[in-house]
Scaffold this motif. Structure first.
Motif, PDB file in Angstrom:
ATOM      1  N   ALA A  45       0.832  -1.207   0.000  1.00 42.75           N
ATOM      2  CA  ALA A  45       0.000   0.000   0.000  1.00 42.75           C
ATOM      3  C   ALA A  45       0.862   1.251   0.000  1.00 42.75           C
ATOM      4  N   ARG A  46       1.955   1.215   0.752  1.00 43.03           N
ATOM      5  CA  ARG A  46       2.856   2.380   0.777  1.00 43.03           C
ATOM      6  C   ARG A  46       3.489   2.602  -0.588  1.00 43.03           C
ATOM      7  N   MET A  47       3.837   1.550  -1.262  1.00 37.66           N
ATOM      8  CA  MET A  47       4.408   1.686  -2.602  1.00 37.66           C
ATOM      9  C   MET A  47       3.355   2.198  -3.590  1.00 37.66           C
ATOM     10  N   HIS A  48       2.122   1.741  -3.420  1.00 37.37           N
ATOM     11  CA  HIS A  48       1.035   2.182  -4.302  1.00 37.37           C
ATOM     12  C   HIS A  48       0.840   3.691  -4.222  1.00 37.37           C
ATOM     13  N   ARG A  49       1.005   4.251  -3.034  1.00 40.44           N
ATOM     14  CA  ARG A  49       0.808   5.692  -2.848  1.00 40.44           C
ATOM     15  C   ARG A  49       1.736   6.508  -3.731  1.00 40.44           C
TER      16      ARG A  49
END
Length: 273
Positions: free
Chosen positions: A141-145
């Motif tokens: 999720a952090r990478m998706h941001r």
């Protein structure tokens, strides 16, 4: 969450423009006063059928009626982050709707600039119970941001001030830090990213106590919001006086930091070491 707040604020304004108090409008809608109040304060999901009834009562039609019904539908759509096991009240729900982020991080690399390995090392260090699967989802999720920093459809601008000590702290070990520094350098060369490093020599400064983030929502019309994350949780601030203080503090920290060219040169120099 942000669209729900936008919708709630507009519904409250329409009621007031119609000359109705909460006590007058609620029974006409078959609501209790407390329920209508929770709707207008974005404390509950707002059903599209409720919105239709409110617009009829407030004598709203035409394009305005269509816009608000569509906004109600959007406000009820599950956010992408739900697939990663994150709730609607998480910081990501607000950042997803923001158009610009001001981030001062004194202890670690900002989330929007982290590599997966660096993010994982940070999460593992925090005493929060997670299964391996949950950890993988949170990292993903952090990478998706970060995709929005290069997105044409949903662009996000980042102004980040990072303490110089962060660039030397071997989170995850030397190899993870080296890769992280070069990742920061790559992001800092994007038009959407403005990086400033706060030198060690600055000493005491306006935000020495903690880091914080300010979110701006652009054309959505939602007021700016400040967000403070600490070791025991997080705090969201949306009162104008509090956000104004956050803006002033960020400006003071920014004035003490290196400019983008100097900051990028420092990051690359440390990466080569």
């Amino acid at each position: 969450m942000v669209r729900r707040r936008v919708l709630a604020r507009q519904l409250r304004q329409l009621r007031e423009d119609a000359g109705l108090t909460l006590e007058q409008a609620a029974p006409k809608l078959d609501f209790s006063v407390s329920k209508l109040s929770r709707i207008e304060n974005a404390q509950i999901l707002i059903d599209v059928h409720w919105v239709r009834g409110m617009l009829d009562l407030y004598d709203v039609g035409g394009n305005r009626w269509t816009e608000l019904i569509e906004l109600a539908r959007e406000a009820n759509q599950p956010g992408w982050w739900r697939a990663y096991g994150l709730g609607n009240n998480s910081y990501i729900a607000f950042e997803t709707e923001a158009r610009r982020v001001y981030d001062f991080t004194p202890l670690y690399v900002p989330g929007l600039m982290q590599t997966a390995e660096y993010a994982r090392a940070l999460m593992v260090a925090v005493p929060v119970a997670r299964t391996p699967e949950q950890l993988d989802k949170e990292v993903a999720a952090r990478m998706h941001r970060q995709h929005r920093l290069t997105s044409m459809e949903e662009p996000l601008e980042l102004v980040a001030v990072v303490d110089e000590s962060v660039l030397r702290r071997p989170v995850g070990g030397d190899e993870v830090l080296r890769a992280q520094l070069w990742h920061i350098a790559e992001l800092a060369e994007l038009e959407s990213v403005e990086l400033h490093v706060l030198p060690d020599g600055v000493g005491a400064h306006a935000a020495l106590v903690s880091g914080f983030i300010i979110l701006q929502f652009g054309e959505l019309g939602e007021p700016d919001m400040a967000y403070v994350e600490h070791a025991l949780g997080a705090l969201t601030l949306d009162k104008e006086r509090e956000v104004a203080r956050a803006r002033l503090t960020f400006e003071r920290v920014l004035s003490a930091a290196l400019d983008p060219a100097e900051s990028l040169a420092l990051v690359k120099r440390l990466g080569r070491r």
